[in-house]
Design an enzyme around this catalytic site. Sequence first.
Site, PDB file in Angstrom:
ATOM      1  N   HIS A 161       0.956  -0.954  -0.134  1.00 30.23           N
ATOM      2  CA  HIS A 161      -0.025   0.274   0.227  1.00 30.23           C
ATOM      3  C   HIS A 161       0.782   1.186   0.116  1.00 30.23           C
ATOM      4  O   HIS A 161       1.743   1.138   0.778  1.00 30.23           O
ATOM      5  CB  HIS A 161      -0.864  -0.028   1.201  1.00 30.23           C
ATOM      6  CG  HIS A 161      -1.976  -1.084   1.084  1.00 30.23           C
ATOM      7  ND1 HIS A 161      -2.965  -1.166   0.160  1.00 30.23           N
ATOM      8  CD2 HIS A 161      -2.236  -2.304   2.185  1.00 30.23           C
ATOM      9  CE1 HIS A 161      -3.537  -2.028   0.356  1.00 30.23           C
ATOM     10  NE2 HIS A 161      -3.207  -2.415   1.556  1.00 30.23           N
ATOM     11  N   CYS A 203      -0.153   1.826  -5.355  1.00 29.44           N
ATOM     12  CA  CYS A 203      -1.449   3.205  -5.718  1.00 29.44           C
ATOM     13  C   CYS A 203      -0.234   3.883  -5.985  1.00 29.44           C
ATOM     14  O   CYS A 203       0.367   4.307  -5.149  1.00 29.44           O
ATOM     15  CB  CYS A 203      -1.784   3.417  -4.569  1.00 29.44           C
ATOM     16  SG  CYS A 203      -4.232   2.683  -4.109  1.00 29.44           S
TER      17      CYS A 203
END
Length: 384
Positions: A161, A203
């Site tokens: 993440h 991301c």
Amino acid sequence: MLLLRALTTFLLCIASWTFGASAIDVNEEERVRQFFSEPSSGDGANAGSSSHTNNWAVLVCASRYWFNYRRLGIPDSNIILMLADDAACNSRNKFAGSVYANAGRHLDLYGDNIEVDYRGYEVTVENFIRVLTGRMEESVPRSKRLLTDDRSNVFVYMTGHGGNEFLKFQDNEEISAFDIADAFEQMWQKKRYNEILFMIDTCQANTMYSKFYSPNILATGSSELGENSYSHENDNDIGVAVIDSFTHYVLEFMEGINKTSQTSMQDLFNSYDFDKIYSHAGVRSDSFSRPLNKALITDFFGGVAQVEVLPPSAEPFKSSSLQDASDDDIPPEKMKELDSTDERLPAQSSRLSAPWWDAASSMLRAWGSVGLAGVLIGWVATRK
């Protein structure tokens, strides 16, 4: 008179054969040298070829907890593997001890011989940087070290993440784009790589290579600034996604690659499709020294290595002084040097490494044989 002509003709034939054999020998030696020599970086058929002699990989799954099952979707190879390592044995895993990269469960990524080098709370920013830079404690075993040199092509894959110029490690700490850039610079200064392929799936992944400033680094990421990186498919039996879209399609592309493939990195990058991965995958090649259509997939993902031919004056490596020493008795720095030397020793015939006087002595022996043959013929002629 007839005998003298016959003797002269015989000697000329012998001399011609001797010179011809010597020329063939030299030509054969030159061809062998050219075959095993490293590819040229200039013009010609080998322009743009890699000069590496070995391949390494560092795979990092920076995420922890069950809902990050999909971050493990990449097979094991000759790599340093860093995993949070709680998905296979999580109580919610219906297939205990196994991790799959697709809902069909065709391949168990854990298998019978998976070797996790850093697991659980060993997966930290500090340990990752230590692996890259080689700044390890003496107690760290060789299996946890990245034993690269200036002829190593290194593939670094990271997933987890992240956000704008950062990647979280187990929801506990973060590594920034600056940290990775500085670690790669240390590797370059310490001659720990020839080329690096940096791939990241998270991301806003493309921001993680925005600070790189070292040479010979090719970088690619799954998403641009402000974009998310999405999962590919869910497994209803375990209730979570099993792999990210970007990683899935990269692996799908790799399935058609073998050790002799001429598929280039440009071909891989051309395969990126927004309609499949739902984000804009990026590439940065401004610090990479070779054309992307000349950089082969196998330069980073294959075990293909070049053979380095040492000059004739080079002496074979001798380890007699270390015969009685165990791995634990030898300093890590020395062990790295030995590994590097072993990899770089060429598999060549003794003729290629023989000193110049061996060739001269061979020529003298040849002419000595000719002279002896002439003396014997003359002796036979006089006896008659």
